[in-house]
Design a protein around this motif. Structure first.
Motif, PDB file in Angstrom:
ATOM      1  N   ASP A  34      43.071 -11.048 -14.853  1.00 27.78           N
ATOM      2  CA  ASP A  34      43.648  -9.747 -14.302  1.00 27.78           C
ATOM      3  C   ASP A  34      44.775  -9.188 -15.151  1.00 27.78           C
ATOM      4  N   GLU A  35      45.282 -10.212 -16.080  1.00 30.42           N
ATOM      5  CA  GLU A  35      46.514 -10.238 -16.928  1.00 30.42           C
ATOM      6  C   GLU A  35      46.164  -9.649 -18.019  1.00 30.42           C
ATOM      7  N   ASP A  36      44.714  -9.383 -18.444  1.00 33.58           N
ATOM      8  CA  ASP A  36      44.323  -9.114 -19.736  1.00 33.58           C
ATOM      9  C   ASP A  36      44.287  -7.519 -19.754  1.00 33.58           C
ATOM     10  N   VAL A  37      44.560  -7.183 -20.942  1.00 28.38           N
ATOM     11  CA  VAL A  37      44.619  -5.574 -21.630  1.00 28.38           C
ATOM     12  C   VAL A  37      43.637  -5.501 -22.663  1.00 28.38           C
ATOM     13  N   TRP A  38      42.713  -4.730 -22.538  1.00 28.81           N
ATOM     14  CA  TRP A  38      41.544  -4.600 -23.647  1.00 28.81           C
ATOM     15  C   TRP A  38      41.819  -3.247 -24.302  1.00 28.81           C
ATOM     16  N   VAL A  41      38.736   0.872 -30.433  1.00 25.19           N
ATOM     17  CA  VAL A  41      38.935   2.098 -31.008  1.00 25.19           C
ATOM     18  C   VAL A  41      38.034   3.276 -30.278  1.00 25.19           C
ATOM     19  N   ASP A  42      38.761   4.272 -30.063  1.00 24.65           N
ATOM     20  CA  ASP A  42      37.995   5.378 -29.245  1.00 24.65           C
ATOM     21  C   ASP A  42      37.097   6.054 -30.020  1.00 24.65           C
ATOM     22  N   LYS A  43      35.750   6.248 -29.400  1.00 26.60           N
ATOM     23  CA  LYS A  43      34.598   6.873 -29.889  1.00 26.60           C
ATOM     24  C   LYS A  43      34.051   6.369 -31.326  1.00 26.60           C
ATOM     25  N   MET A  44      34.430   5.039 -31.579  1.00 22.39           N
ATOM     26  CA  MET A  44      33.823   4.435 -32.805  1.00 22.39           C
ATOM     27  C   MET A  44      33.509   2.964 -32.304  1.00 22.39           C
ATOM     28  N   SER A  45      32.621   2.351 -33.033  1.00 20.94           N
ATOM     29  CA  SER A  45      32.300   0.896 -32.995  1.00 20.94           C
ATOM     30  C   SER A  45      33.583   0.067 -33.369  1.00 20.94           C
ATOM     31  N   SER A  46      33.848  -1.030 -32.540  1.00 25.56           N
ATOM     32  CA  SER A  46      34.980  -1.913 -32.894  1.00 25.56           C
ATOM     33  C   SER A  46      34.840  -3.212 -32.187  1.00 25.56           C
ATOM     34  N   ALA A  47      35.860  -3.945 -32.691  1.00 24.73           N
ATOM     35  CA  ALA A  47      36.159  -5.419 -31.847  1.00 24.73           C
ATOM     36  C   ALA A  47      36.705  -5.190 -30.588  1.00 24.73           C
ATOM     37  N   HIS A  48      36.259  -6.189 -29.697  1.00 19.98           N
ATOM     38  CA  HIS A  48      37.279  -5.715 -28.308  1.00 19.98           C
ATOM     39  C   HIS A  48      38.513  -6.746 -28.459  1.00 19.98           C
ATOM     40  N   VAL A  49      39.493  -6.188 -28.491  1.00 22.90           N
ATOM     41  CA  VAL A  49      40.821  -7.303 -28.739  1.00 22.90           C
ATOM     42  C   VAL A  49      41.370  -6.951 -27.336  1.00 22.90           C
ATOM     43  N   TYR A  50      41.844  -8.313 -26.909  1.00 24.00           N
ATOM     44  CA  TYR A  50      42.611  -8.685 -25.613  1.00 24.00           C
ATOM     45  C   TYR A  50      43.749  -9.017 -25.962  1.00 24.00           C
ATOM     46  N   LEU A  51      44.948  -8.706 -24.966  1.00 29.96           N
ATOM     47  CA  LEU A  51      46.148  -8.995 -24.833  1.00 29.96           C
ATOM     48  C   LEU A  51      46.302  -9.801 -23.508  1.00 29.96           C
ATOM     49  N   ASN A  82      38.364   1.003 -39.800  1.00 32.84           N
ATOM     50  CA  ASN A  82      39.153   0.426 -40.815  1.00 32.84           C
ATOM     51  C   ASN A  82      39.491   1.679 -42.053  1.00 32.84           C
ATOM     52  N   LYS A  83      38.495   2.412 -42.385  1.00 32.94           N
ATOM     53  CA  LYS A  83      38.587   3.219 -43.321  1.00 32.94           C
ATOM     54  C   LYS A  83      39.203   4.676 -43.069  1.00 32.94           C
ATOM     55  N   ALA A  84      39.058   4.925 -41.703  1.00 31.80           N
ATOM     56  CA  ALA A  84      39.807   6.356 -41.365  1.00 31.80           C
ATOM     57  C   ALA A  84      41.293   6.261 -41.260  1.00 31.80           C
ATOM     58  N   ASN A  85      41.859   7.465 -41.048  1.00 28.30           N
ATOM     59  CA  ASN A  85      43.318   7.531 -40.955  1.00 28.30           C
ATOM     60  C   ASN A  85      43.338   8.063 -39.569  1.00 28.30           C
ATOM     61  N   ASN A  86      44.689   8.326 -39.083  1.00 27.58           N
ATOM     62  CA  ASN A  86      44.864   8.916 -37.627  1.00 27.58           C
ATOM     63  C   ASN A  86      43.638   8.470 -36.662  1.00 27.58           C
ATOM     64  N   VAL A  87      43.760   7.321 -36.293  1.00 31.29           N
ATOM     65  CA  VAL A  87      42.494   6.762 -35.230  1.00 31.29           C
ATOM     66  C   VAL A  87      43.100   6.458 -34.166  1.00 31.29           C
ATOM     67  N   VAL A  88      42.398   6.731 -32.919  1.00 32.71           N
ATOM     68  CA  VAL A  88      43.088   6.615 -31.626  1.00 32.71           C
ATOM     69  C   VAL A  88      42.345   5.213 -31.065  1.00 32.71           C
ATOM     70  N   ILE A  89      43.408   4.516 -30.495  1.00 35.34           N
ATOM     71  CA  ILE A  89      43.267   3.039 -30.034  1.00 35.34           C
ATOM     72  C   ILE A  89      43.381   3.401 -28.566  1.00 35.34           C
ATOM     73  N   VAL A  90      42.185   3.041 -27.549  1.00 37.76           N
ATOM     74  CA  VAL A  90      42.384   3.172 -26.122  1.00 37.76           C
ATOM     75  C   VAL A  90      42.593   1.734 -25.500  1.00 37.76           C
ATOM     76  N   TYR A  91      43.510   1.581 -24.672  1.00 39.13           N
ATOM     77  CA  TYR A  91      43.851   0.441 -24.192  1.00 39.13           C
ATOM     78  C   TYR A  91      43.740   0.474 -22.733  1.00 39.13           C
ATOM     79  N   THR A  92      43.343  -0.500 -21.803  1.00 43.81           N
ATOM     80  CA  THR A  92      43.287  -0.521 -20.183  1.00 43.81           C
ATOM     81  C   THR A  92      43.465  -1.897 -19.719  1.00 43.81           C
ATOM     82  N   PRO A  93      43.885  -2.133 -18.584  1.00 40.69           N
ATOM     83  CA  PRO A  93      43.519  -3.515 -17.846  1.00 40.69           C
ATOM     84  C   PRO A  93      42.257  -3.677 -17.874  1.00 40.69           C
ATOM     85  N   TRP A  94      41.912  -5.057 -17.969  1.00 41.77           N
ATOM     86  CA  TRP A  94      40.710  -5.736 -17.927  1.00 41.77           C
ATOM     87  C   TRP A  94      40.010  -5.320 -16.695  1.00 41.77           C
TER      88      TRP A  94
END
Length: 211
Positions: A34-38, A41-51, A82-94
């Motif tokens: 429950d303490e994890d935040v996911w 990268v918005d609208k692109m394939s990327s790794a799932h990073v958790y905090l 990784n190659k693009a500029n102005n990339v949007v990252i989405v994050y939300t609680p697990w």
């Protein structure tokens, strides 16, 4: 086995981790806390990073430099992003991640789109990426057991707190009971004194009648 990469951010006490590929991501989706935040990268394939949030921390109080570390790490671990500029990252609680049977491996949606936050990354910051990659550790954790242990630990804590609360409530009830008994005793004592005084007065007036 789930191969998971762990990183140390600007705040060494905050755990940041990601799956090696989409199959590992499935394990992370299933066994998150429950303490994890996911992060993704918005609208692109990327790794799932958790905090993993520290006690008392919320998604809104993540330190800006740690948030930037996670955003840069997520961007860097996206072939397209990784190659693009102005990339949007989405994050939300697990807990806001939604997984249904018809979804592809590693694919998720959200229960509540309003609980999804966004951070814009102008360009890759190699200083941040190099610093994070130097701390990178690959492990093979038993995610299911870690989560099970975590739940047990929370239940034990809850039980301890419940017992402590009950003990304090019992002490308070005993204190009030004694206070009430003490007041009752004092009142009785006062009544006895009053009756004693009244008897003395009656006796005095009785003597007066005979004088």
């Amino acid at each position: 086995p789930a191969m998971v990469f762990y990183f140390t951010t600007s705040d060494p006490e905050i755990l940041v981790y990601m799956g090696r590929d989409k199959h590992e991501n499935e394990h992370l989706i299933k066994h998150g806390w429950d303490e994890d935040v996911w992060f993704h990268v918005d609208k692109m394939s990327s790794a799932h990073v958790y905090l993993r949030l520290k006690p008392g921390m919320t998604i809104d109080t993540i330190p800006p430099e740690v948030l930037l570390d996670c955003a840069q790490l997520t961007k860097h671990n996206s072939i397209e992003g990784n190659k693009a500029n102005n990339v949007v990252i989405v994050y939300t609680p697990w807990g806001n991640l939604k997984k249904t049977g018809d979804m592809d491996v590693g694919q998720v949606s959200f229960h509540n789109h309003k609980a999804v936050k966004r951070i814009n990354v102008d360009r890759r910051d190699n200083t941040i990426i190099n610093r994070l990659n130097k701390t990178k550790e690959e492990k093979d954790p038993d995610l299911a057991k870690e989560k099970e242990d975590r739940i047990k630990s929370l239940k034990r804590k809850e039980l301890t707190e419940k017992k402590e609360k009950e003990r304090k409530e019992k002490e308070e009830m005993e204190r009030r009971k004694k206070e009430k008994e003490s007041r009752t005793y004092d009142n009785l004592h006062d009544e006895e004194k009053m009756e004693s005084n009244k008897a003395q007065q009656d006796f005095n007036s009785f003597e007066d009648d005979f004088m």
